[in-house]
Design a protein around this motif. Structure first.
Motif, PDB file in Angstrom:
ATOM      1  N   ALA A   1       1.800   4.234 -17.096  1.00 41.86           N
ATOM      2  CA  ALA A   1       1.435   3.221 -16.116  1.00 41.86           C
ATOM      3  C   ALA A   1       2.446   3.199 -14.985  1.00 41.86           C
ATOM      4  CB  ALA A   1       1.346   1.854 -16.788  1.00 41.86           C
ATOM      5  N   GLY A   2       3.713   3.456 -15.311  1.00 42.06           N
ATOM      6  CA  GLY A   2       4.744   3.475 -14.281  1.00 42.06           C
ATOM      7  C   GLY A   2       4.460   4.519 -13.222  1.00 42.06           C
ATOM      8  N   ALA A   3       4.025   5.685 -13.640  1.00 37.35           N
ATOM      9  CA  ALA A   3       3.693   6.753 -12.689  1.00 37.35           C
ATOM     10  C   ALA A   3       2.527   6.335 -11.810  1.00 37.35           C
ATOM     11  CB  ALA A   3       3.389   8.043 -13.434  1.00 37.35           C
TER      12      ALA A   3
ATOM     13  N   ALA B   1       0.480   3.877  -6.585  1.00 34.25           N
ATOM     14  CA  ALA B   1      -0.124   2.713  -5.921  1.00 34.25           C
ATOM     15  C   ALA B   1       0.845   2.097  -4.919  1.00 34.25           C
ATOM     16  CB  ALA B   1      -0.554   1.685  -6.962  1.00 34.25           C
ATOM     17  N   ILE B   2       2.110   1.979  -5.306  1.00 36.94           N
ATOM     18  CA  ILE B   2       3.118   1.426  -4.386  1.00 36.94           C
ATOM     19  C   ILE B   2       3.244   2.330  -3.167  1.00 36.94           C
ATOM     20  CG2 ILE B   2       5.580   0.924  -4.061  1.00 36.94           C
ATOM     21  CD1 ILE B   2       5.626   0.104  -7.063  1.00 36.94           C
ATOM     22  N   TYR B   3       3.239   3.638  -3.391  1.00 31.74           N
ATOM     23  CA  TYR B   3       3.311   4.579  -2.272  1.00 31.74           C
ATOM     24  C   TYR B   3       2.143   4.338  -1.315  1.00 31.74           C
ATOM     25  CZ  TYR B   3       2.743   8.697   0.556  1.00 31.74           C
ATOM     26  OH  TYR B   3       2.577   9.514   1.638  1.00 31.74           O
ATOM     27  N   THR B   4       0.952   4.239  -1.868  1.00 30.03           N
ATOM     28  CA  THR B   4      -0.243   4.047  -1.046  1.00 30.03           C
ATOM     29  C   THR B   4      -0.153   2.753  -0.242  1.00 30.03           C
ATOM     30  OG1 THR B   4      -1.595   5.313  -2.578  1.00 30.03           O
ATOM     31  CG2 THR B   4      -2.760   3.819  -1.114  1.00 30.03           C
ATOM     32  N   GLU B   5       0.343   1.705  -0.874  1.00 34.45           N
ATOM     33  CA  GLU B   5       0.422   0.397  -0.222  1.00 34.45           C
ATOM     34  C   GLU B   5       1.585   0.277   0.753  1.00 34.45           C
ATOM     35  OE1 GLU B   5       0.618  -2.438  -3.405  1.00 34.45           O
ATOM     36  OE2 GLU B   5      -1.302  -1.804  -4.230  1.00 34.45           O
ATOM     37  N   SER B   6       2.694   0.943   0.469  1.00 33.27           N
ATOM     38  CA  SER B   6       3.918   0.687   1.232  1.00 33.27           C
ATOM     39  C   SER B   6       4.409   1.851   2.090  1.00 33.27           C
ATOM     40  CB  SER B   6       5.055   0.296   0.275  1.00 33.27           C
ATOM     41  OG  SER B   6       4.699  -0.822  -0.484  1.00 33.27           O
ATOM     42  N   CYS B   7       4.150   3.069   1.679  1.00 29.88           N
ATOM     43  CA  CYS B   7       4.789   4.220   2.326  1.00 29.88           C
ATOM     44  C   CYS B   7       3.806   5.142   3.057  1.00 29.88           C
ATOM     45  CB  CYS B   7       5.522   5.061   1.279  1.00 29.88           C
ATOM     46  SG  CYS B   7       6.595   4.123   0.179  1.00 29.88           S
TER      47      CYS B   7
ATOM     48  N   GLY C   1      13.351  -2.268   3.276  1.00 33.58           N
ATOM     49  CA  GLY C   1      12.493  -2.242   2.092  1.00 33.58           C
ATOM     50  C   GLY C   1      11.333  -1.285   2.216  1.00 33.58           C
ATOM     51  N   GLY C   2      11.158  -0.682   3.374  1.00 36.63           N
ATOM     52  CA  GLY C   2      10.064   0.268   3.555  1.00 36.63           C
ATOM     53  C   GLY C   2       8.702  -0.336   3.254  1.00 36.63           C
TER      54      GLY C   2
ATOM     55  N   CYS D   1      10.283  -3.941  -4.621  1.00 41.45           N
ATOM     56  CA  CYS D   1      10.790  -2.712  -5.216  1.00 41.45           C
ATOM     57  C   CYS D   1      12.250  -2.850  -5.640  1.00 41.45           C
ATOM     58  CB  CYS D   1      10.672  -1.550  -4.238  1.00 41.45           C
ATOM     59  SG  CYS D   1       9.000  -0.888  -4.107  1.00 41.45           S
ATOM     60  N   SER D   2      12.550  -2.255  -6.776  1.00 47.40           N
ATOM     61  CA  SER D   2      13.927  -2.167  -7.257  1.00 47.40           C
ATOM     62  C   SER D   2      14.528  -0.844  -6.776  1.00 47.40           C
ATOM     63  CB  SER D   2      13.942  -2.202  -8.788  1.00 47.40           C
ATOM     64  OG  SER D   2      13.313  -1.039  -9.305  1.00 47.40           O
TER      65      SER D   2
END
Length: 111
Positions: free
Chosen positions: A32-34, A39-45, A91-92, A97-98
């Motif tokens: 799930a972490g991967a 998902a975080i990449y898609t939303e943030s980066c 925070g990009g 994000c940690s």
């Protein structure tokens, strides 16, 4: 004495069952972490790193990413993301994000 052995055996089955459940849970969380990093990449980066907007290194340009990682080092890259840069907000665009998330995102983009 036999009843103590039965209780111990029963306790071990419980322990084995608990350990098995824990191992499966960890494996599922890791997977799930991967998915979460994607998902975080898609939303943030992705807005910049998919297109190269504002001179962002594109996701998948492993040569440029590896050069940057070797040149600055991962701790400095994480610090740059957290603090922001001229072309990138602090925070990009990932508010929750940690440091570990940022490291995983950089590694994800570098492949």
């Amino acid at each position: 004495m036999l009843s103590i052995i039965k209780i111990f055996a029963k306790g071990n089955r419980f322990l084995v069952s608990t350990i098995s459940t824990l191992v499966v849970s960890i494996a599922m969380t890791t997977g799930a972490g991967a998915a979460d990093i994607a998902a975080i990449y898609t939303e943030s980066c992705a807005a910049c790193h998919d297109s190269g907007a504002l001179n962002a290194i594109k996701k998948g340009d492993s040569v440029k990413w590896q050069q940057l990682i070797q040149q600055k080092g991962m701790p400095a890259l994480i610090s740059s993301v957290k603090n922001g840069m001229i072309q990138m907000p602090a925070g990009g665009l990932c508010e929750n994000c940690s440091n570990d998330d940022y490291r995983k995102l950089i590694e994800y983009m570098s492949k």
